[in-house]
Scaffold this motif. Structure first.
Motif, PDB file in Angstrom:
ATOM      1  N   PRO A  39       0.610  -1.365  -0.083  1.00  0.00           N
ATOM      2  CA  PRO A  39      -0.093  -0.122  -0.155  1.00  0.00           C
ATOM      3  C   PRO A  39       0.772   1.434  -0.021  1.00  0.00           C
ATOM      4  O   PRO A  39       1.905   1.414   0.671  1.00  0.00           O
ATOM      5  CB  PRO A  39      -0.855  -0.127   1.311  1.00  0.00           C
ATOM      6  N   GLY A  40       0.298   2.326  -1.044  1.00  0.00           N
ATOM      7  CA  GLY A  40       1.038   3.342  -0.989  1.00  0.00           C
ATOM      8  C   GLY A  40       2.050   3.638  -2.336  1.00  0.00           C
ATOM      9  O   GLY A  40       2.468   4.326  -2.680  1.00  0.00           O
ATOM     10  N   ALA A  41       2.117   2.397  -2.722  1.00  0.00           N
ATOM     11  CA  ALA A  41       3.109   2.606  -3.976  1.00  0.00           C
ATOM     12  C   ALA A  41       2.364   3.023  -5.409  1.00  0.00           C
ATOM     13  O   ALA A  41       0.958   3.171  -5.355  1.00  0.00           O
ATOM     14  CB  ALA A  41       3.421   0.855  -4.696  1.00  0.00           C
ATOM     15  N   HIS A  42       3.133   3.656  -6.301  1.00  0.00           N
ATOM     16  CA  HIS A  42       2.773   3.878  -7.458  1.00  0.00           C
ATOM     17  C   HIS A  42       3.459   3.459  -8.637  1.00  0.00           C
ATOM     18  O   HIS A  42       4.652   2.982  -8.381  1.00  0.00           O
ATOM     19  CB  HIS A  42       2.716   5.556  -7.711  1.00  0.00           C
ATOM     20  N   PRO A 122      -4.013   6.088  -3.018  1.00  0.00           N
ATOM     21  CA  PRO A 122      -3.039   5.379  -2.116  1.00  0.00           C
ATOM     22  C   PRO A 122      -3.761   5.155  -0.904  1.00  0.00           C
ATOM     23  O   PRO A 122      -3.259   3.810  -0.271  1.00  0.00           O
ATOM     24  CB  PRO A 122      -1.817   6.150  -2.033  1.00  0.00           C
ATOM     25  N   ILE A 123      -4.647   5.568  -0.349  1.00  0.00           N
ATOM     26  CA  ILE A 123      -5.312   5.176   0.677  1.00  0.00           C
ATOM     27  C   ILE A 123      -6.390   3.940   0.814  1.00  0.00           C
ATOM     28  O   ILE A 123      -6.247   3.255   1.679  1.00  0.00           O
ATOM     29  CB  ILE A 123      -6.115   6.327   1.416  1.00  0.00           C
ATOM     30  N   LEU A 124      -6.735   3.840  -0.218  1.00  0.00           N
ATOM     31  CA  LEU A 124      -7.859   2.457  -0.338  1.00  0.00           C
ATOM     32  C   LEU A 124      -7.050   1.227   0.266  1.00  0.00           C
ATOM     33  O   LEU A 124      -7.593   0.509   0.925  1.00  0.00           O
ATOM     34  CB  LEU A 124      -8.209   2.397  -1.926  1.00  0.00           C
ATOM     35  N   PRO A 125      -5.865   0.766  -0.569  1.00  0.00           N
ATOM     36  CA  PRO A 125      -5.153  -0.365   0.015  1.00  0.00           C
ATOM     37  C   PRO A 125      -4.674  -0.428   1.451  1.00  0.00           C
ATOM     38  O   PRO A 125      -4.490  -1.455   1.990  1.00  0.00           O
ATOM     39  CB  PRO A 125      -4.076  -0.769  -0.965  1.00  0.00           C
ATOM     40  N   MET A 126      -4.260   1.046   1.973  1.00  0.00           N
ATOM     41  CA  MET A 126      -3.891   1.036   3.304  1.00  0.00           C
ATOM     42  C   MET A 126      -5.133   0.922   4.411  1.00  0.00           C
ATOM     43  O   MET A 126      -4.818   0.047   5.356  1.00  0.00           O
ATOM     44  CB  MET A 126      -3.431   2.176   3.659  1.00  0.00           C
ATOM     45  N   LEU A 127      -6.366   0.895   4.122  1.00  0.00           N
ATOM     46  CA  LEU A 127      -7.420   0.672   4.893  1.00  0.00           C
ATOM     47  C   LEU A 127      -7.631  -0.986   5.112  1.00  0.00           C
ATOM     48  O   LEU A 127      -7.909  -1.311   6.115  1.00  0.00           O
ATOM     49  CB  LEU A 127      -8.637   1.287   4.301  1.00  0.00           C
ATOM     50  N   ALA A 128      -7.448  -1.522   3.787  1.00  0.00           N
ATOM     51  CA  ALA A 128      -7.692  -3.132   3.857  1.00  0.00           C
ATOM     52  C   ALA A 128      -6.255  -3.554   4.885  1.00  0.00           C
ATOM     53  O   ALA A 128      -6.536  -4.583   5.601  1.00  0.00           O
ATOM     54  CB  ALA A 128      -7.563  -3.702   2.511  1.00  0.00           C
TER      55      ALA A 128
END
Length: 312
Positions: A39-42, A122-128
Motif C-alpha cells: 500500500p502506498g506504491a505508485h 493510495p489510501i484505499l489499500p491502506m485501509l484494507a
C-alpha cells in the motif's frame, strides 16, 4: 536501475469510479504475474513521447494478476489525464514502470486517514491493510461534490469508520475532529490537494504524519550556485551551472538515468549520495531522510557546497 520492472500492459477494464474519475485495470498480455507491491506504491505510466505520469495503485496487493489505477480528468492539466480518458481504450497497451513506494504504511496500533479527491487512491489499500492487521482506524474523505467522490461503494463495507464529506454539503474538512488530541501511537496518513496537505501539516506533529503530494510543495527561495558532481560508476565529473539541474547535467554527459516528473514529486530519479551534502528541494523525502543526506532527487535538488559524489 536495470532491476526496475517495465512492461507493456493491456487495459483490461475501464470503469468510472466517480464523476470525472476513470479507473483502469491493467494486466500482462501473456497473463504473467505482476511484481508484488505494498500500500502506498505508485507506477509510472508512459503515455507517449514526453508524456509520462505517476498513478497510485489502488487494487488488492495480494492480487498479482492485475493492477488498478484511477485517473482524475483535469481540464486544466498538462495533457496526461486527457490522454488517458480520451485515447487509452479497452484492449490498448501502455508501457508501465515500477512500482516504487515513498508512502509506505508503517505498523501502528491506530491510524487516522485523510483523503481529498483523487488522493483516496493510495489510501484505499491502506485501509484494507490496517483492517487485516487489527488496527483501529478512521477515514475522513472529502471532495467537491458527492458525485465526484470515488470508490464510495467499496468504502461502504467499513461502516461508520469512514466519513464522506462533500464540500458543497459540509464545507471544508473538519480536521480538528480528527487531529486534535491524537491518542498515543496514532499515525496520520494524508493524500490530496496541496492546500489540504498544508493544513494537515500545520495541525499534526511531524513525527506522526505521512503525506503524499501530487504537485510540488513550495520550497524556500535559495540561490543556485555552480558545483561539480562526480559520477562514481561512470568515472566522469560534470559541472552543474546555476540554471541547470543535476539531472540535465548528467544526461548531457551521456549518462542514462530514470526520471519522470522533473518536479521532485514522484521519486523516480532518487539517487544515492556517496559524498557531499545535498540541498533538498523535493516533495518526497521525510525530514529524517533529508537529514541523513543518503539520497537526493536530482531533478530539483542541488548541493550545499561545491561538490557531490553520486552513485551514477
Amino acid at each position: 536501475m536495470s532491476d526496475v520492472y517495465e512492461a507493456e500492459l493491456v487495459v483490461d477494464r475501464r470503469e468510472f469510479a466517480a464523476d470525472g474519475v476513470l479507473a483502469l485495470t491493467l494486466r500482462h498480455p501473456l497473463g504473467e504475474e505482476l511484481p508484488a507491491w505494498e500500500p502506498g506504491a505508485h507506477v509510472d505510466v508512459v503515455l507517449g513521447p514526453e508524456l509520462e505520469r505517476q498513478y497510485s495503485l489502488c487494487s488488492d496487493p495480494a492480487d498479482r494478476s492485475a493492477w488498478r489505477i484511477a485517473v482524475l480528468r483535469e481540464p486544466e492539466g498538462r495533457g496526461g489525464s486527457a490522454h488517458v480518458h480520451e485515447q487509452l481504450g479497452q484492449g490498448d497497451k501502455v508501457r508501465v514502470r515500477g512500482p516504487r513506494n515513498h508512502f509506505r504504511l508503517e505498523p501502528a496500533p491506530r491510524y487516522r486517514f485523510i483523503a481529498g479527491g483523487i488522493g483516496i487512491t493510495p489510501i484505499l489499500p491502506m485501509l484494507a491493510a490496517a483492517e487485516a492487521a487489527g488496527a483501529e482506524w478512521t477515514l475522513l474523505y472529502g471532495g467537491r461534490t458527492r458525485e465526484s467522490i470515488a470508490f464510495t461503494e467499496e468504502l461502504e463495507r467499513y461502516g461508520d469508520r469512514v466519513t464522506v464529506a462533500p464540500q458543497d454539503e459540509t464545507g471544508l474538512l473538519d480536521l480538528a475532529s480528527v487531529l486534535d488530541g491524537l491518542p498515543e501511537g496514532t499515525l496520520v496518513y494524508c493524500c490530496g490537494p496541496g492546500p489540504l496537505l498544508d493544513a494537515v501539516e500545520e495541525r499534526c506533529p511531524a513525527d506522526r504524519l505521512h503525506v503524499e503530494r501530487f504537485s510540488p510543495k513550495a520550497q524556500p527561495a535559495g540561490e543556485n550556485g555552480e558545483f561539480e558532481v562526480e559520477l562514481a560508476q561512470s568515472g566522469r565529473t560534470v559541472t552543474v551551472a546555476p540554471d541547470v539541474s543535476v539531472l540535465d547535467a548528467v544526461r548531457a554527459a551521456g549518462v542514462e538515468v530514470l526520471f519522470s516528473c522533473t518536479e521532485g514529486t514522484c521519486g523516480t530519479c532518487e539517487t544515492d549520495v556517496l559524498e557531499g551534502t545535498p540541498e533538498h528541494r523535493d516533495s518526497v523525502l521525510t525530514d529524517e531522510e533529508r537529514e541523513s543526506g543518503e539520497t537526493m532527487m536530482i531533478c530539483v535538488s542541488r548541493c550545499r557546497g561545491k561538490r557531490l559524489v553520486l552513485d551514477l
